[in-house]
Enzyme design. Structure first.
Site, mmCIF file in Angstrom:
data_model
loop_
_atom_site.group_PDB
_atom_site.id
_atom_site.type_symbol
_atom_site.label_atom_id
_atom_site.label_comp_id
_atom_site.label_asym_id
_atom_site.label_seq_id
_atom_site.Cartn_x
_atom_site.Cartn_y
_atom_site.Cartn_z
ATOM 1 N N ASP A 172 0.873 -1.175 0.000
ATOM 2 C CA ASP A 172 0.000 0.000 0.000
ATOM 3 C C ASP A 172 0.910 1.225 0.000
ATOM 4 O O ASP A 172 1.849 1.266 0.802
ATOM 5 C CB ASP A 172 -0.901 -0.020 1.260
ATOM 6 C CG ASP A 172 -2.103 0.911 1.134
ATOM 7 O OD1 ASP A 172 -1.888 2.088 0.799
ATOM 8 O OD2 ASP A 172 -3.237 0.466 1.361
ATOM 9 N N ASP A 258 -14.681 -10.544 -9.889
ATOM 10 C CA ASP A 258 -16.044 -10.099 -9.558
ATOM 11 C C ASP A 258 -16.355 -8.801 -10.287
ATOM 12 O O ASP A 258 -17.505 -8.381 -10.343
ATOM 13 C CB ASP A 258 -16.152 -9.879 -8.032
ATOM 14 C CG ASP A 258 -17.570 -9.526 -7.599
ATOM 15 O OD1 ASP A 258 -18.521 -10.226 -8.018
ATOM 16 O OD2 ASP A 258 -17.744 -8.550 -6.844
ATOM 17 N N GLU A 263 -18.930 -3.739 -17.635
ATOM 18 C CA GLU A 263 -19.881 -4.636 -16.952
ATOM 19 C C GLU A 263 -21.273 -4.489 -17.547
ATOM 20 O O GLU A 263 -21.729 -3.364 -17.736
ATOM 21 C CB GLU A 263 -19.913 -4.325 -15.459
ATOM 22 C CG GLU A 263 -18.572 -4.624 -14.806
ATOM 23 C CD GLU A 263 -18.537 -4.404 -13.291
ATOM 24 O OE1 GLU A 263 -19.572 -4.063 -12.703
ATOM 25 O OE2 GLU A 263 -17.464 -4.589 -12.708
ATOM 26 N N HIS A 281 -20.248 -8.960 -10.135
ATOM 27 C CA HIS A 281 -20.106 -7.815 -9.216
ATOM 28 C C HIS A 281 -21.028 -7.984 -7.996
ATOM 29 O O HIS A 281 -21.861 -7.126 -7.705
ATOM 30 C CB HIS A 281 -20.398 -6.495 -9.943
ATOM 31 C CG HIS A 281 -19.759 -5.308 -9.266
ATOM 32 N ND1 HIS A 281 -19.264 -4.229 -9.959
ATOM 33 C CD2 HIS A 281 -19.528 -5.024 -7.954
ATOM 34 C CE1 HIS A 281 -18.774 -3.339 -9.108
ATOM 35 N NE2 HIS A 281 -18.922 -3.802 -7.885
ATOM 36 N N GLY A 283 -19.854 -8.499 -4.853
ATOM 37 C CA GLY A 283 -19.086 -8.308 -3.611
ATOM 38 C C GLY A 283 -19.931 -7.823 -2.450
ATOM 39 O O GLY A 283 -19.840 -8.347 -1.339
HETATM 40 P P1 NAD Z 1 -10.251 1.537 1.366
HETATM 41 O O1 NAD Z 1 -10.192 2.969 0.957
HETATM 42 O O2 NAD Z 1 -10.518 1.227 2.806
HETATM 43 O O3 NAD Z 1 -8.874 0.820 0.953
HETATM 44 C C1 NAD Z 1 -8.231 1.028 -0.269
HETATM 45 C C2 NAD Z 1 -6.747 0.922 -0.016
HETATM 46 O O4 NAD Z 1 -6.071 1.028 -1.268
HETATM 47 C C3 NAD Z 1 -6.211 2.060 0.892
HETATM 48 O O5 NAD Z 1 -5.477 1.509 1.973
HETATM 49 C C4 NAD Z 1 -5.326 2.871 -0.045
HETATM 50 O O6 NAD Z 1 -4.222 3.450 0.624
HETATM 51 C C5 NAD Z 1 -4.910 1.804 -1.038
HETATM 52 N N1 NAD Z 1 -4.389 2.338 -2.281
HETATM 53 C C6 NAD Z 1 -4.707 3.496 -2.905
HETATM 54 N N2 NAD Z 1 -3.968 3.621 -4.032
HETATM 55 C C7 NAD Z 1 -3.195 2.507 -4.120
HETATM 56 C C8 NAD Z 1 -2.229 2.043 -5.041
HETATM 57 N N3 NAD Z 1 -1.910 2.775 -6.117
HETATM 58 N N4 NAD Z 1 -1.632 0.870 -4.813
HETATM 59 C C9 NAD Z 1 -1.938 0.113 -3.731
HETATM 60 N N5 NAD Z 1 -2.850 0.505 -2.805
HETATM 61 C C10 NAD Z 1 -3.465 1.681 -3.005
HETATM 62 O O7 NAD Z 1 -11.317 0.852 0.404
HETATM 63 P P2 NAD Z 1 -12.071 -0.541 0.628
HETATM 64 O O8 NAD Z 1 -13.353 -0.281 1.314
HETATM 65 O O9 NAD Z 1 -11.128 -1.509 1.203
HETATM 66 O O10 NAD Z 1 -12.414 -0.910 -0.891
HETATM 67 C C11 NAD Z 1 -11.413 -1.398 -1.767
HETATM 68 C C12 NAD Z 1 -11.970 -1.564 -3.174
HETATM 69 O O11 NAD Z 1 -13.065 -2.494 -3.162
HETATM 70 C C13 NAD Z 1 -12.501 -0.289 -3.823
HETATM 71 O O12 NAD Z 1 -12.095 -0.273 -5.191
HETATM 72 C C14 NAD Z 1 -13.988 -0.483 -3.795
HETATM 73 O O13 NAD Z 1 -14.618 0.242 -4.816
HETATM 74 C C15 NAD Z 1 -14.079 -1.980 -4.001
HETATM 75 N N6 NAD Z 1 -15.367 -2.571 -3.614
HETATM 76 C C16 NAD Z 1 -15.902 -3.536 -4.418
HETATM 77 C C17 NAD Z 1 -17.117 -4.106 -4.084
HETATM 78 C C18 NAD Z 1 -17.727 -5.201 -4.935
HETATM 79 O O14 NAD Z 1 -18.941 -5.280 -5.002
HETATM 80 N N7 NAD Z 1 -16.938 -6.049 -5.561
HETATM 81 C C19 NAD Z 1 -17.804 -3.680 -2.942
HETATM 82 C C20 NAD Z 1 -17.221 -2.735 -2.124
HETATM 83 C C21 NAD Z 1 -15.983 -2.190 -2.463
#
Ligand code: NAD
Length: 309
Positions: A172, A258, A263, A281, A283
């Site tokens: 991260d 997912d 999509e 999708h 999740g």
């Molecule tokens: P979050 O903001 O808590 O965590 C994201 C992390 O990614 C942070 O720690 C951030 O520092 C890090 N980050 C940012 N840029 C980065 C990079 N270039 N390289 C590596 N790490 C980096 O978010 P979250 O709640 O954990 O969600 C994560 C992802 O899951 C998001 O893309 C969100 O949209 C997705 N999501 C998908 C679903 C689904 O239905 N599949 C549902 C909810 C969330």
């Protein structure tokens, strides 16, 4: 304290949040099938627009609206033109933590499905084919799980994976929670070292210019041929054409997706590979996550309209 205001809910959301908004005194119109042109015409009559992922809150919608709040019942704000909203001083809110448990549990499910070919075992058994000899799997215990993006979801997966006796590697660019590192023993490293060392890689980053195609041909070439990749974050994070080439050439063992660049996915040759597992999708698609997101958003809307936050 009762509040006044009109709320337009543009996508299907859990009833719990709608009930709380009504109890607080808000007038809620529920139009989960509203079309883009209808929204442009209707937006001016509402103080709050509530969306999930189907509805796009474009600059055109924002400029035609009188909204004070745009609320996304979920995490990502990819479907809201946040800049256009900020320019009009409209508050944009979301429910970032509501889906963490649901996404983390799906990710673990996908990882086990990849390791043991569960979808293929199921479909062949149903066809009457006993393919036991072809289904030699791999155990998760003792393997290295690389978590890319160690935020809410990444950390939750880390804790679940520890219970499965996996070793954690994390990348991260921002500081990772110290208690989490000492609790799980995660090895924190750079992205290329993670990619080269992990047996399973799982992506949990936001969709940004930096994360677009962060998994490309170069990164797939660095992965172990026995390694698997899972993406439950955003489709843009993986270059699907490069993933297809890497899977076809046996450069990596398999993938579970997912989320997709488009999509529903149009990349049929990728989706059709036998070592690819796809879900639509889903999740955050649990009763509990949807109820939590809906009630968290309703509470935020009520508090903002009361002037509390
Ligand atoms: P979050 O903001 O808590 O965590 C994201 C992390 O990614 C942070 O720690 C951030 O520092 C890090 N980050 C940012 N840029 C980065 C990079 N270039 N390289 C590596 N790490 C980096 O978010 P979250 O709640 O954990 O969600 C994560 C992802 O899951 C998001 O893309 C969100 O949209 C997705 N999501 C998908 C679903 C689904 O239905 N599949 C549902 C909810 C969330």
């Amino acid at each position: 304290m009762q509040v006044s205001g009109r709320v337009l809910v543009c996508d299907s959301i859990d009833q719990a949040g709608i009930d709380s908004m009504k109890r607080a005194g808000l007038v809620v119109d529920y139009r989960p099938d509203i079309k883009a042109n209808e929204l442009v015409a209707a937006a001016k009559d509402y103080d709050v627009l509530v969306v999930r992922s189907r509805t796009k809150v474009t600059k055109e919608v924002i400029d035609s609206s009188n909204a004070k709040i745009i609320a996304r019942v979920g995490v990502g704000l990819d479907n809201v033109d946040v800049k256009a909203a900020e320019a009009r001083k409209i508050r944009v809110i979301n429910a970032p933590e509501a889906a963490s448990v649901a996404v983390a549990e799906l990710t673990i499910g996908l990882m086990i499905s990849l390791a043991r070919s569960i979808p293929r075992a199921d479909s062949e058994s149903k066809k009457g084919n006993w393919i036991k000899k072809e289904l030699m799997g791999t155990q998760l215990s003792g393997k290295y799980l690389g978590i890319v993006g160690v935020g809410n979801i990444g950390r939750h997966i880390g804790r679940l994976a520890k219970a499965l006796h996996m070793n954690l590697i994390g990348y991260d660019p921002f500081p990772i929670n110290k208690e989490f590192i000492s609790e799980t023993g995660m090895i924190v490293t750079d992205l290329n070292t993670l990619v080269e060392s992990a047996d399973f890689i799982t992506c949990h980053v936001p969709s940004t210019p930096e994360t677009k195609h962060m998994f490309n041909a170069d990164r797939f070439a660095k992965m172990k041929p026995s390694a698997y990749i899972i993406n439950t974050s955003r489709g843009e994070v993986i270059d699907e054409n490069s993933l297809y080439e890497a899977l076809k050439a046996g450069k990596i063992a398999g993938a579970a997706l997912d989320v997709f660049e488009v999509e529903p996915p149009t990349n049929k040759h990728l989706v059709g590979l036998s070592n690819v597992i796809c879900t639509p999708h889903i999740g955050a698609q649990t009763k509990e996550a949807q109820e939590l997101a809906s009630t968290v958003i309703a509470e935020k809307i009520i508090q903002i309209l009361r002037g509390v936050i």
